[in-house]
Write an enzyme that holds these catalytic residues in place. Sequence first.
Site, PDB file in Angstrom:
ATOM      1  N   TYR A   4       0.840  -1.201   0.000  1.00 46.16           N
ATOM      2  CA  TYR A   4       0.000   0.000   0.000  1.00 46.16           C
ATOM      3  C   TYR A   4       0.876   1.252   0.000  1.00 46.16           C
ATOM      4  O   TYR A   4       1.438   1.647   1.030  1.00 46.16           O
ATOM      5  CB  TYR A   4      -0.924   0.017   1.220  1.00 46.16           C
ATOM      6  CG  TYR A   4      -1.890  -1.142   1.298  1.00 46.16           C
ATOM      7  CD1 TYR A   4      -2.198  -1.916   0.179  1.00 46.16           C
ATOM      8  CD2 TYR A   4      -2.493  -1.483   2.503  1.00 46.16           C
ATOM      9  CE1 TYR A   4      -3.083  -2.992   0.258  1.00 46.16           C
ATOM     10  CE2 TYR A   4      -3.386  -2.555   2.592  1.00 46.16           C
ATOM     11  CZ  TYR A   4      -3.669  -3.300   1.472  1.00 46.16           C
ATOM     12  OH  TYR A   4      -4.540  -4.356   1.558  1.00 46.16           O
ATOM     13  N   HIS A  62      -0.327 -12.059   1.006  1.00 47.58           N
ATOM     14  CA  HIS A  62      -1.282 -11.151   0.371  1.00 47.58           C
ATOM     15  C   HIS A  62      -1.966 -11.800  -0.835  1.00 47.58           C
ATOM     16  O   HIS A  62      -3.165 -11.631  -1.048  1.00 47.58           O
ATOM     17  CB  HIS A  62      -0.555  -9.870  -0.047  1.00 47.58           C
ATOM     18  CG  HIS A  62      -1.421  -8.673  -0.134  1.00 47.58           C
ATOM     19  ND1 HIS A  62      -0.924  -7.391  -0.162  1.00 47.58           N
ATOM     20  CD2 HIS A  62      -2.768  -8.528  -0.203  1.00 47.58           C
ATOM     21  CE1 HIS A  62      -1.912  -6.520  -0.246  1.00 47.58           C
ATOM     22  NE2 HIS A  62      -3.046  -7.185  -0.277  1.00 47.58           N
ATOM     23  N   PRO A 119     -16.029  -3.877   3.090  1.00 53.77           N
ATOM     24  CA  PRO A 119     -17.386  -4.253   3.499  1.00 53.77           C
ATOM     25  C   PRO A 119     -18.441  -3.216   3.127  1.00 53.77           C
ATOM     26  O   PRO A 119     -19.633  -3.500   3.226  1.00 53.77           O
ATOM     27  CB  PRO A 119     -17.265  -4.395   5.025  1.00 53.77           C
ATOM     28  CG  PRO A 119     -16.165  -3.452   5.397  1.00 53.77           C
ATOM     29  CD  PRO A 119     -15.183  -3.555   4.261  1.00 53.77           C
ATOM     30  N   ARG A 146     -16.434  -0.650  -1.395  1.00 61.11           N
ATOM     31  CA  ARG A 146     -15.521   0.440  -1.797  1.00 61.11           C
ATOM     32  C   ARG A 146     -16.229   1.796  -1.749  1.00 61.11           C
ATOM     33  O   ARG A 146     -15.983   2.676  -2.579  1.00 61.11           O
ATOM     34  CB  ARG A 146     -14.936   0.166  -3.187  1.00 61.11           C
ATOM     35  CG  ARG A 146     -14.266  -1.195  -3.279  1.00 61.11           C
ATOM     36  CD  ARG A 146     -13.549  -1.413  -4.573  1.00 61.11           C
ATOM     37  NE  ARG A 146     -13.097  -2.784  -4.702  1.00 61.11           N
ATOM     38  CZ  ARG A 146     -12.020  -3.305  -4.127  1.00 61.11           C
ATOM     39  NH1 ARG A 146     -11.256  -2.519  -3.382  1.00 61.11           N
ATOM     40  NH2 ARG A 146     -11.687  -4.569  -4.288  1.00 61.11           N
ATOM     41  N   PHE A 176     -19.446   2.320  -2.191  1.00 65.48           N
ATOM     42  CA  PHE A 176     -20.681   2.397  -2.964  1.00 65.48           C
ATOM     43  C   PHE A 176     -21.919   2.205  -2.098  1.00 65.48           C
ATOM     44  O   PHE A 176     -22.946   2.867  -2.296  1.00 65.48           O
ATOM     45  CB  PHE A 176     -20.666   1.348  -4.080  1.00 65.48           C
ATOM     46  CG  PHE A 176     -21.823   1.468  -5.027  1.00 65.48           C
ATOM     47  CD1 PHE A 176     -21.826   2.446  -6.004  1.00 65.48           C
ATOM     48  CD2 PHE A 176     -22.900   0.610  -4.943  1.00 65.48           C
ATOM     49  CE1 PHE A 176     -22.897   2.571  -6.881  1.00 65.48           C
ATOM     50  CE2 PHE A 176     -23.976   0.728  -5.809  1.00 65.48           C
ATOM     51  CZ  PHE A 176     -23.976   1.701  -6.788  1.00 65.48           C
TER      52      PHE A 176
END
Length: 321
Positions: free
Chosen positions: A58, A127, A210, A213, A215
């Site tokens: 990240y 990952h 959860p 993203r 939305f």
Amino acid sequence: METRQLGSTGHEVAPIGLGCMGMSWGYAESQRDDTSSVEVIRRALDAGPVLLDTADAYGDGHNETLVGRALAGRRDDAVVATKTGIVVQDLATRTLGRNGSPEHIRHSADSSLRRLGVDVIDLYYLHRVDPLVPLDESWGALADLVREGKVRHLGLSEVTREQAATAHRAHPVAAVQSELSLWTRDPLDPRTGISGWCADNGAAFVPFAPLGRGFLTGRYRSADAFEAGDFRATNPRFGGEALAANLRIVAVVEEVAARHGATAAQVALAWTLTRGDHVVPIPGTKQLRYLAANTAAADIRLSARDLADLDAAPAAVGSRY
């Protein structure tokens, strides 16, 4: 405060953790504010012990460094999870590759420990499985880190039941991370879903994204809502006809939220918590107000009617990536 057992780690954690990825890259990067993000993480720790989720990929190490800043003097308030196995080939374009070699895993662990400023990583995930490296080799290198005292527990991200079982036979899988929300319900499939495997084998299931993203919060109703470079601007579910169709899911969530005087985001999170006591979702945010709202979602009690309505929401249109 209500807590949940984090798989076989022995850690009791807040029922809702904190995903830190978006503080560094992926979403609305023009709004990145390291000082504010450190404050968000520290405020999350006030409800600790809380599961903090990061990864070396990240921001190509930036996110771990950020989490490390926030952890200074607060180590006992966090269960720290990070990951290895994805490598950043080009930071500007977010071009990624995979490397599950034992050599890379050992080097990554040492680098993560340094950036995080900790003596031991509580939960270390592979990952992604590297298709060019046998899982046994990658998992064996991770198990060596446990024996060396650099890592306490091991996890997997985005794996099949078969892969989880293969790893578990060699060394306990304490947690599995995968995407789960009202628009990504694959992990709940009773035959192939990884959440059921976790419940059967004493592992935690840790849903990322959860809130779909973002939305499922209802804030994004047009593909024009995202700046250039935001991952969601090119995500199949956020564009054109798919977005219009997926707003039907949001409408169901908002209807249930209205019954509770809650936000759509809180209901979406509350739904994930009903998927089992082994589930610990990790919504991400860069803002204190959303952190507080997300934490409060653990107090929402969905009725049988609420759950029936949410479970009946249509499936998402468009692939995840």
